[in-house]
Design a protein around this motif. Sequence first.
Motif, mmCIF file in Angstrom:
data_model
loop_
_atom_site.group_PDB
_atom_site.id
_atom_site.type_symbol
_atom_site.label_atom_id
_atom_site.label_comp_id
_atom_site.label_asym_id
_atom_site.label_seq_id
_atom_site.Cartn_x
_atom_site.Cartn_y
_atom_site.Cartn_z
ATOM 1 N N ILE A 21 1.104 -0.809 -0.060
ATOM 2 C CA ILE A 21 -0.026 -0.137 -0.303
ATOM 3 C C ILE A 21 0.619 1.619 -0.019
ATOM 4 N N TYR A 22 1.952 1.180 0.551
ATOM 5 C CA TYR A 22 2.815 2.058 0.520
ATOM 6 C C TYR A 22 3.257 2.579 -0.516
ATOM 7 N N MET A 23 3.518 1.943 -1.155
ATOM 8 C CA MET A 23 4.891 2.543 -2.737
ATOM 9 C C MET A 23 3.213 1.745 -3.404
ATOM 10 N N THR A 24 2.464 2.171 -3.563
ATOM 11 C CA THR A 24 1.646 2.046 -4.517
ATOM 12 C C THR A 24 0.522 3.738 -3.787
ATOM 13 N N GLN A 25 0.475 3.928 -2.516
ATOM 14 C CA GLN A 25 -0.431 5.545 -2.271
ATOM 15 C C GLN A 25 1.070 6.715 -2.387
ATOM 16 N N ALA A 26 1.817 5.876 -1.907
ATOM 17 C CA ALA A 26 2.664 7.282 -0.784
ATOM 18 C C ALA A 26 4.694 7.209 -2.959
ATOM 19 N N LEU A 27 4.391 5.953 -3.171
ATOM 20 C CA LEU A 27 5.733 6.754 -4.201
ATOM 21 C C LEU A 27 5.126 6.277 -5.514
ATOM 22 N N GLY A 28 3.566 6.585 -6.052
ATOM 23 C CA GLY A 28 2.876 5.717 -6.806
ATOM 24 C C GLY A 28 3.059 4.590 -8.044
ATOM 25 N N PHE A 29 3.650 3.563 -7.254
ATOM 26 C CA PHE A 29 4.171 2.696 -7.495
ATOM 27 C C PHE A 29 3.219 1.663 -8.844
ATOM 28 N N THR A 30 3.041 0.910 -9.644
ATOM 29 C CA THR A 30 2.373 0.067 -10.649
ATOM 30 C C THR A 30 1.993 -0.800 -9.431
ATOM 31 N N ILE A 31 1.499 -1.282 -9.971
ATOM 32 C CA ILE A 31 0.934 -2.692 -9.134
ATOM 33 C C ILE A 31 2.301 -4.048 -9.190
ATOM 34 N N GLY A 35 5.091 -5.860 -6.969
ATOM 35 C CA GLY A 35 5.174 -6.812 -6.978
ATOM 36 C C GLY A 35 6.676 -7.623 -6.906
ATOM 37 N N THR A 36 7.303 -6.217 -8.451
ATOM 38 C CA THR A 36 8.863 -6.638 -8.702
ATOM 39 C C THR A 36 9.642 -6.202 -7.101
ATOM 40 N N VAL A 37 9.210 -5.207 -6.071
ATOM 41 C CA VAL A 37 9.769 -4.844 -5.120
ATOM 42 C C VAL A 37 9.562 -6.285 -4.165
ATOM 43 N N ILE A 79 14.845 3.700 4.634
ATOM 44 C CA ILE A 79 14.241 3.822 2.977
ATOM 45 C C ILE A 79 13.005 4.322 2.829
ATOM 46 N N PRO A 80 12.726 5.220 3.900
ATOM 47 C CA PRO A 80 11.557 6.797 3.223
ATOM 48 C C PRO A 80 12.589 6.889 1.928
ATOM 49 N N GLN A 81 13.402 7.274 2.378
ATOM 50 C CA GLN A 81 14.390 8.434 1.173
ATOM 51 C C GLN A 81 14.665 7.906 -0.194
ATOM 52 N N PHE A 82 14.037 6.554 0.007
ATOM 53 C CA PHE A 82 14.335 5.662 -2.347
ATOM 54 C C PHE A 82 12.701 5.723 -2.640
ATOM 55 N N THR A 83 12.960 6.418 -3.614
ATOM 56 C CA THR A 83 11.762 6.581 -3.946
ATOM 57 C C THR A 83 11.290 6.487 -5.327
ATOM 58 N N SER A 84 12.529 5.616 -6.297
ATOM 59 C CA SER A 84 12.182 4.894 -7.436
ATOM 60 C C SER A 84 12.656 3.341 -7.313
ATOM 61 N N VAL A 85 11.694 2.700 -8.240
ATOM 62 C CA VAL A 85 11.892 1.291 -7.879
ATOM 63 C C VAL A 85 13.035 0.839 -8.189
ATOM 64 N N ALA A 350 -3.477 -9.822 -11.387
ATOM 65 C CA ALA A 350 -4.035 -8.342 -10.643
ATOM 66 C C ALA A 350 -4.688 -7.539 -11.700
ATOM 67 N N ASP A 351 -3.183 -6.925 -11.698
ATOM 68 C CA ASP A 351 -2.859 -5.914 -12.487
ATOM 69 C C ASP A 351 -3.908 -6.410 -13.869
ATOM 70 N N ASN A 352 -3.609 -7.040 -14.869
ATOM 71 C CA ASN A 352 -3.959 -7.824 -16.142
ATOM 72 C C ASN A 352 -4.678 -8.229 -16.053
ATOM 73 N N TYR A 353 -6.082 -9.130 -15.746
ATOM 74 C CA TYR A 353 -6.701 -9.424 -15.102
ATOM 75 C C TYR A 353 -8.135 -9.528 -13.646
ATOM 76 N N GLY A 354 -7.857 -8.773 -12.789
ATOM 77 C CA GLY A 354 -8.350 -8.378 -11.525
ATOM 78 C C GLY A 354 -8.400 -9.187 -11.188
ATOM 79 N N PHE A 355 -8.698 -8.727 -9.674
ATOM 80 C CA PHE A 355 -8.597 -9.635 -8.279
ATOM 81 C C PHE A 355 -8.764 -10.522 -8.458
ATOM 82 N N ASN A 356 -10.445 -10.569 -8.644
ATOM 83 C CA ASN A 356 -10.946 -12.048 -8.922
ATOM 84 C C ASN A 356 -11.028 -12.899 -9.849
ATOM 85 N N VAL A 357 -10.572 -12.760 -10.910
ATOM 86 C CA VAL A 357 -9.652 -13.921 -11.710
ATOM 87 C C VAL A 357 -8.895 -14.161 -10.700
#
Length: 380
Positions: A21-31, A35-37, A79-85, A350-357
Motif C-alpha cells: 500500500i505504501y508503494m502504490t499510495q505514497a510512491l505511485g508505483f504500479t501494481i 510485485g517486483t519489489v 528506506i523512506p528516502q528512496f523513491t525509485s523502483v 491482479a493488474d492484468n486480469y483483476g482481483f476476482n480472477v
Amino acid sequence: MLALVMLVNRTGAMVLPFLSIYMTQALGFTIQEVGTVLACFGLGAVTGSWLGGWLTDRFGNFWVQTLSLLLSVPLFLVIPQFTSVEAVSIAIYVLSVVTESFRPANSVSVARYARPENITRAFSLNRMAINLGFSIGPALGGFLASISYHWIFYGNALGASIATLTFILFFYKRKGTVRTKQAEPIPASSQAPKSPYRDWLFLLFSLLCCIYAICFFQLLSTMPLFYQKGHFLNEQQIGIILGFSGLIVVIFEMLLVHIAERRLNYASSIFWGTALCAVSFALLPLPTGYWILYASIFMLSISEILAMPFMASVAVKRASKQNQGAYMGLNALAFSTAHVFSPFLGTRIADNYGFNVLWWGTATVLVGVAIGLYFVVRKM
C-alpha cells in the motif's frame, strides 16, 4: 526471554503488511512494480536464511541476532528516502537479508537455552510470540500509517531498537543449557543416507508445498491492496484485519494441532488445511459486506494451523537421523521460494486480469494442490 524478544520485534513489524500500500499510495508505483519489489524481499529472505545459518555456525547465535537487530534499525530509517523502483528494490533486498538472518540464529538460540525435555514447547512458545506480535504490529502500523507512511518505518525501527537492548541486556555472556554428550551408535550400514534431492516423492511433495505457500502468501502482497482498492478500507481497518489473523493463530493453534494429532493423520490434516485455504480465497470475490473479509482471513488462519506444522512433520518423518537437516532444509527452501514468486505472480495477475480472477484462480489451484498433497502424503 527469547520469546519476549521475538514478541517485541514482531510487534514492531509494521512495514511488511503495509509495504504494498505504501508503494502504490505514497510512491505511485504500479501494481506490477510493487510485485517486483516484494519479490526482491523474497530473494533477500532466501539469502538471509542461508547467510544467517552460515554465520551462526562460525560466530555464534548471540552475535548474529544482535547484528541483525542492530543493523535493521538504520535500514528502516533510511528506506523512506528512496523513491525509485530500483532503489527501493535494492533497499528492501538488503533489509530482508539483514532481518531474515535473525531466524536461523534464533532457532539455534532456542535449542541452546531450552532444557532438552522442553525444546518442543520452547519452539511452540517462540512461534506463539511471533503470531501474537503479528496480531499487534499491523494494528499499530495501521494507526501510524493513517498519520504518515513514514511512521511505520520509524515504528519498526523503534521496535527493533527495544528488542536489541532487551536481547543484549539479558543474553550477553549468558551460557546456554549444558548437555551431556552421549556416544552415538555406529550405523549398521556405511551407506550414505539418501539425498532429499533424489527422493522424487518428497520433491513432488515440496513442489506442492511451494505452490500452497505461493497462494497463501498473497496475504502479504495482493490482499492488502485488494482491501484498499476493492473494499476501500483505510489503513487502520486493514491493520485490524491482518492483526486478527495473527490473533486467531495464537488462540487456536495449540488446541487444533492437538485435536488433529489425535483424530486425523498427516494426509487428512494437510488436505483439510489446504482445502480451507481454497475456501478462504473463494470467499473474497463474493459481493457481500465487510464481514466476508473477516470470514476469509479466519479460514486462512485455520488453514495455516492445519497445514503448515504437519508439512514440517512430514519432512521430519520422511528423513533418517543422518539427513534430517537436509530434508528440513529442502522443505524450508520451498517456502522461501514461494516468498519470491507469490508477489511477482499475484500482482501481475491482479493488474492484468483483476482481483476476482486472481482469487478464483488461486482457489482452483489450491483444490488441485489439496488433492495432490493428500495422495502424495499417503503414499509417503
